[in-house]
Write an enzyme that holds these catalytic residues in place. Structure first.
Site, short mmCIF file in Angstrom:
data_model
loop_
_atom_site.label_atom_id
_atom_site.label_comp_id
_atom_site.label_asym_id
_atom_site.label_seq_id
_atom_site.Cartn_x
_atom_site.Cartn_y
_atom_site.Cartn_z
N GLU A 128 0.87 -1.23 0.04
CA GLU A 128 0.06 0.18 -0.04
C GLU A 128 1.04 1.41 0.11
O GLU A 128 1.56 1.25 0.79
CB GLU A 128 -0.97 -0.05 1.16
CG GLU A 128 -2.07 1.25 1.04
CD GLU A 128 -2.86 1.09 2.54
OE1 GLU A 128 -2.68 0.26 3.35
OE2 GLU A 128 -3.80 2.17 2.35
N GLY A 268 3.54 2.20 10.84
CA GLY A 268 3.18 1.45 12.12
C GLY A 268 2.94 0.21 11.77
O GLY A 268 3.71 -0.88 12.27
N ALA A 269 2.34 -0.36 10.76
CA ALA A 269 1.86 -1.62 10.55
C ALA A 269 1.18 -1.77 9.37
O ALA A 269 0.62 -0.55 8.67
CB ALA A 269 0.96 -2.03 11.73
N MET A 270 0.73 -2.72 8.61
CA MET A 270 0.03 -2.94 7.57
C MET A 270 -0.95 -4.24 7.39
O MET A 270 -0.70 -5.32 7.99
CB MET A 270 1.03 -3.14 6.34
CG MET A 270 0.32 -3.28 4.87
SD MET A 270 -0.67 -1.75 4.44
CE MET A 270 -1.88 -2.45 3.40
N GLU A 271 -2.21 -3.54 7.18
CA GLU A 271 -3.45 -4.86 7.32
C GLU A 271 -3.31 -5.89 6.12
O GLU A 271 -4.53 -6.39 6.07
CB GLU A 271 -4.65 -3.97 7.30
CG GLU A 271 -5.02 -3.37 5.96
CD GLU A 271 -4.80 -1.85 5.85
OE1 GLU A 271 -3.67 -1.52 6.58
OE2 GLU A 271 -5.40 -1.18 5.15
N HIS A 304 -6.50 -1.75 15.45
CA HIS A 304 -6.41 -1.00 14.22
C HIS A 304 -6.49 -2.12 13.07
O HIS A 304 -7.15 -2.17 11.86
CB HIS A 304 -5.55 0.16 13.89
CG HIS A 304 -5.86 0.84 12.77
ND1 HIS A 304 -6.61 1.89 12.97
CD2 HIS A 304 -5.12 0.98 11.73
CE1 HIS A 304 -6.38 2.51 11.70
NE2 HIS A 304 -5.62 1.76 10.87
N GLU A 305 -5.21 -2.84 12.89
CA GLU A 305 -5.00 -3.56 11.68
C GLU A 305 -5.97 -4.71 11.54
O GLU A 305 -6.47 -5.08 10.61
CB GLU A 305 -3.63 -4.22 11.79
CG GLU A 305 -2.50 -3.02 11.90
CD GLU A 305 -2.42 -2.13 10.89
OE1 GLU A 305 -3.23 -2.02 9.55
OE2 GLU A 305 -2.11 -0.72 11.17
N HIS A 308 -9.17 -3.50 10.19
CA HIS A 308 -9.20 -3.38 8.66
C HIS A 308 -9.59 -4.63 8.10
O HIS A 308 -10.07 -4.57 6.91
CB HIS A 308 -7.84 -3.05 8.15
CG HIS A 308 -7.54 -1.84 8.17
ND1 HIS A 308 -8.33 -0.87 7.50
CD2 HIS A 308 -6.37 -0.90 8.64
CE1 HIS A 308 -7.64 0.60 7.62
NE2 HIS A 308 -6.52 0.28 8.08
N GLU A 327 -9.47 4.26 6.49
CA GLU A 327 -8.60 4.78 7.46
C GLU A 327 -9.63 5.30 8.68
O GLU A 327 -9.25 5.38 9.75
CB GLU A 327 -7.64 5.64 6.89
CG GLU A 327 -6.55 4.70 6.01
CD GLU A 327 -6.17 3.50 7.00
OE1 GLU A 327 -6.12 3.38 7.92
OE2 GLU A 327 -5.50 2.79 6.27
N1 B3K Z 1 -2.98 1.09 5.63
C1 B3K Z 1 -1.51 1.20 6.17
C2 B3K Z 1 -1.15 2.57 5.78
C3 B3K Z 1 -0.38 2.44 4.45
C4 B3K Z 1 0.59 3.63 4.29
C5 B3K Z 1 1.10 3.68 2.66
N2 B3K Z 1 2.07 4.67 2.68
C6 B3K Z 1 -1.50 1.07 7.75
C7 B3K Z 1 -2.92 1.58 8.34
O1 B3K Z 1 -3.53 2.63 8.58
O2 B3K Z 1 -3.39 0.71 8.87
ZN ZN Z 2 -5.21 2.12 9.14
#
Ligand code: B3K
Ligand code: ZN
Length: 856
Positions: A128, A268-271, A304-305, A308, A327
């Site tokens: 992403e 921070g993290a990615m879902e 949060h993740e 998602h 988001e």
């Molecule tokens: N969806 C990702 C953020 C991605 C950022 C890309 N530059 C994490 C989050 O908001 O959960």
């Molecule tokens: Zn998010």
């Protein structure tokens, strides 16, 4: 700068994709030199497209080498396609066909940390928003949703763990010590949710039984040696899964849920579906190495993740202009989770502080944009506080999830689902998505004793923002109450402010009341009302709405600090009325039953927040005034603080809300006491706590070290170096050490930061290190804004270095410079010069280019 990439993308240019991809079968062959990716696509013309009739297929690709391509099994020669400007174009394609594409890349050289890259020797991905195109040529847009299978081949000894989205369906061994696995994701997904991990990792395993009785395997993968730090994260996963079932009726949908923690990660993290990838910062925790705040942040990022999976993955975004759809909504969900599971008021205060200290500032500056923007140059620049935090103000959801499950939706779909579910027309609410800027409510009141009526007149104005000179009035829900002069509540109500000018009348009000406005921070707005100090002191000590009790204290302090600033600027004597410290003392003595909230009540507004209340920010005066007030409070309440401190000093560490509250208040007392020029206190309180906590309690260690790092004496050096030597094996703890030094109030901070850039533990390629040292320095008001301009120059030079390595991180560092208009003329010139010098850079990424040009 004439590169076509620097051109904006517009929402109004949106068109459905010409082609759709039903399935994609990926095969990754990972060797130390290259990663080779074979992709088999089943493609069909999109029946909804009006432009697909040109029979031209256009795929995106970036920083990859195309090795071969075949259509319906027949290799295409270079004459049959074109590659230019990040696009692969194939003319004359049939209505249905397969494509076989082979690409390769060098993940070990990928410092942008987007696409496939290496972190601590392990492979991982970040797709992403547009990282998938750095792996293979694809329709890399969220409204193209496909079913994925992923085969991974790698050396077994170095990469025993091979992961991707979905369920593991096959695995086997090959010659030369290599092995392979195949994963299948049964859910259609956009490419940005793809993930792959290959490495030498350990895992912690647990399970969760869903509300319908299905068993889900939970695994958290970490680098070797860190397994004992994943327990808190695992508990958080289970807590989040249960909460989403209970509050939103959302159940997890795969047989396995995996999280992998990596040390090099842009955010921070990615879902990613079924395979979240996390920054280690939001997974690893033990009492000795993580603070209470780390523990709380871990829970909220995990939640949060996880959330998602529904708000983002099952229902995704049609295009990136709809980013807040996932988001903002997911922030709303994780904020509700944190409020439910920690302390409602403290959580609200933290969220409001975040919003005001970043979103309000963004919304009043050159980078202001609506929750649904109209255009962007680099989408990664739009993962902003406005998209996340302002977009989090909304409610209610069931119809939306059911109706759009498996689809790519828009913000319009979201509002429509709410309209239908509630039967209320929401056209005015839609303005919140389209209009940028923070609305201001100007409140005037009048009390008429003879008729016992109280009138509130409320005017709403929304300031102009880039491209939006005039705003329509919005629908602002204003929760409020009235208190009589003894502090008793005589009314409480939700007002709907819908016009430019509004009037509300309250009957049977026996004496002139004090209004408690915007309780719970019921809308992301500013409120202006002329409160007297007496009003604020009363609200601070008696408001029944706890959030507004805190808010009254903040206003009371801000008003006082603004007066101190004025005195400082006019070289007048600074003085503080006794009523103020008396109110502080009263609150301290009467609110002991909620220590966590009490600590918030007694925390002075940040220098950043005070800056926002000034027409021209005077960093030195703000700092001097705030420090003066801190010391004054410390002097007056010294005995109270010291007593509480002593009674609570040596408790063993337990992570629960009660203990968190106690520690928080104890460390607030410490921070006040440490402002006093008293060697005895520094030694008996600060240094003692530091030494006692160093190996068993990071919350207390950091609290003491923060104080010591702001005191000029020999203990400072001793503590800082002692800390480093004790903790140098732990990268996340070393980040704290960098950040503390970069935030120091003491003179010489900039030259110290410059030195730290060459420290053995600093690595400019690691985002956490950059955030810790450079990010913290950019937020150090006094030293970043030093009159000499050296702080600005240092930041700009560092941005140039980062720009060549990692554009996303470089762009994040630009933010403090974009606020140049808020400072005095001299500083304006100095800051502008640095922005302009950035533009002169030949290889400027579009990430940095967009922010710099927009802010000039
Ligand atoms: N969806 C990702 C953020 C991605 C950022 C890309 N530059 C994490 C989050 O908001 O959960
Ligand atoms: Zn998010």
């Amino acid at each position: 700068m004439k590169d076509q990439h620097m051109h904006p993308v517009y929402l109004h240019d949106y068109q459905v994709p010409d082609y759709l991809i039903d399935t994609i079968d990926l095969e990754f062959d990972l060797t130390e030199e290259y990663a080779t990716v074979k992709s088999h696509l089943v493609v069909k013309r999109n029946p909804e497209s009006t432009t697909a009739k040109n029979n031209t297929l256009t795929l995106q690709g970036e920083a990859i080498e195309l090795q071969s391509i075949a259509l319906n099994g027949k290799p295409l020669s270079a004459a049959h396609y074109q590659i230019a400007g990040g696009l692969l174009t194939i003319p004359s394609v049939p209505e249905n066909f397969t494509l076989d594409i082979q690409t390769r890349m060098k993940p070990q050289e990928n410092t942008a940390l987007s696409g496939l890259y290496k972190s601590s020797g392990n492979y991982c991905t970040q797709c992403e928003a547009q990282g998938f195109r750095r792996i293979t040529y694809f329709l890399d847009r969220p409204d193209v949703m496909a079913r994925y299978t992923t085969k991974i081949i790698a050396d077994e000894k170095h990469y025993p763990v091979l992961l991707s989205n979905g369920n593991l369906i096959q695995s086997g061994k090959l010659a030369n010590g290599r092995h392979w696995v195949k994963w299948e994701d049964p859910f259609k997904k956009p490419s940005y949710l793809f993930a792959l991990v290959a490495g030498n990792l350990e895992f912690l395993e647990d399970e969760f039984i869903t509300m319908s009785g299905r068993r889900v395997v939970l695994r958290i993968y970490v680098e070797t040696g860190n397994q004992d730090k994943a327990g808190h994260a695992m508990q958080a996963v289970k807590k989040a899964m249960r909460w989403d079932e209970e509050k939103f009726g959302r159940e997890y949908d795969l047989d396995i849920y995996m999280i992998v923690a990596v040390s090099d990660f842009n955010m921070g993290a990615m879902e990613n579906k079924g395979l979240n990838i996390f920054n280690t910062k939001y997974i690893l925790a033990k009492p000795e190495s993580a603070t209470d705040l780390d523990y709380i942040h871990i829970e909220s990022v995990i939640a949060h993740e996880y959330f998602h999976n529904w708000s983002g993955n099952r229902v995704t975004c049609r295009d990136w202009f709809q980013l807040s759809l996932k988001e903002g909504l997911t922030i709303f969900r994780d904020q509700s989770f944190t409020a439910d599971t920690t302390s409602r008021t403290v959580a609200r205060i933290a969220d409001v502080n975040d919003l005001r200290n970043s979103q309000f500032i963004e919304d009043s500056g050159p980078l202001a944009h609506p929750v649904r923007p109209d255009s962007y140059i680099e989408i990664n620049n739009f993962y902003t506080s406005t998209i996340y935090n302002k977009g989090a103000f909304r409610r209610g959801m069931d119809l939306y999830f059911t109706r759009h499950d498996g689809h790519a939706a828009t913000i319009e779909d979201f509002v429509a689902a709410h309209e239908e579910a509630s039967g209320i027309e929401l056209s005015q609410l839609r303005l919140w998505y389209n209009q940028a800027g923070t609305p201001l409510l100007e409140v005037h009141d009048h009390y008429d004793a003879s008729s016992q009526t109280y009138k509130l007149k409320i005017k709403q104005v929304c300031p102009p923002t880039p491209g939006q000179p005039n705003k329509k009035p919005m629908h602002i829900p204003l929760l409020m109450g009235l208190l009589d002069q003894s502090g008793k509540e005589v009314a409480s109500q939700l007002l709907h402010v819908t016009h430019s000018e509004n009037e509300f009348v309250f009957d049977h009000i026996k004496s002139k009341p004090i209004p408690s406005l915007l309780r719970q921070f019921s809308a992301p707005v500013k409120v202006k009302y002329q409160y007297s100090d007496v009003d604020l002191a009363l609200l601070f000590q008696h408001d029944t709405d706890l959030f507004n009790r805190w808010e009254a204290g903040q206003k009371y302090a801000v008003n006082l600090i603004l007066r101190l600033i004025d005195a400082y600027q006019h070289k007048k004597q600074l003085s503080i009325p006794d009523e103020f410290t008396a109110a502080f003392q009263h609150v301290f003595r009467t609110m002991q039953q909620d220590k966590w909230l009490l600590a918030e009540m007694l925390t002075l507004p940040s220098e950043k927040y005070i800056s926002e209340q000034m027409a021209v920010v005077d960093v030195d005066a703000i700092h001097a005034a705030r420090e003066f007030l801190l010391k004054h409070i410390a002097l007056r309440l010294k005995d109270d603080f010291a007593k509480f401190y002593r009674e609570n000093a040596d408790a063993t560490y337990l992570f629960n809300m009660e203990e968190v509250g106690k520690r928080c208040l104890k460390n607030l007392c410490l921070s006040y006491l440490m402002t006093l020029d008293d060697k005895h206190i520094h030694e008996e309180f600060g240094m003692r706590q530091f030494k006692n906590a160093l190996s068993n309690n990071m919350t207390d260690t950091i609290a003491a070290l923060r104080c010591l790092s702001n005191v000029e004496n020999s203990q400072r050096e001793q503590a800082l170096s002692g800390f480093y030597h004790h903790w140098k094996h732990d990268a996340l703890v070393v980040d704290k050490w960098f950040a503390l030094q970069a935030s120091s109030k003491l003179p010489g901070t900039l030259s110290h930061v410059k030195k730290l850039m060459h420290h053995e533990a600093f690595d400019i390629k690691n985002p956490n290190k950059v955030y810790a040292l450079i990010g913290a320095f950019g937020n150090n008001p006094v030293h970043f804004h030093a009159k000499s301009g050296e702080g600005y120059q240092f930041l700009a030079e560092t941005i140039v270095q980062l720009n060549a390595l990692n554009p996303q991180i470089a762009a994040r560092m630009v933010t403090p410079l974009t606020q140049w208009k808020r400072y005095d003329k001299d500083r304006q010139v100095l800051m502008r010069n640095q922005l302009e010098s950035l533009l002169g850079n030949k290889n400027l990424s579009k990430d940095v280019f967009e922010l710099v040009t927009k802010s000039l």
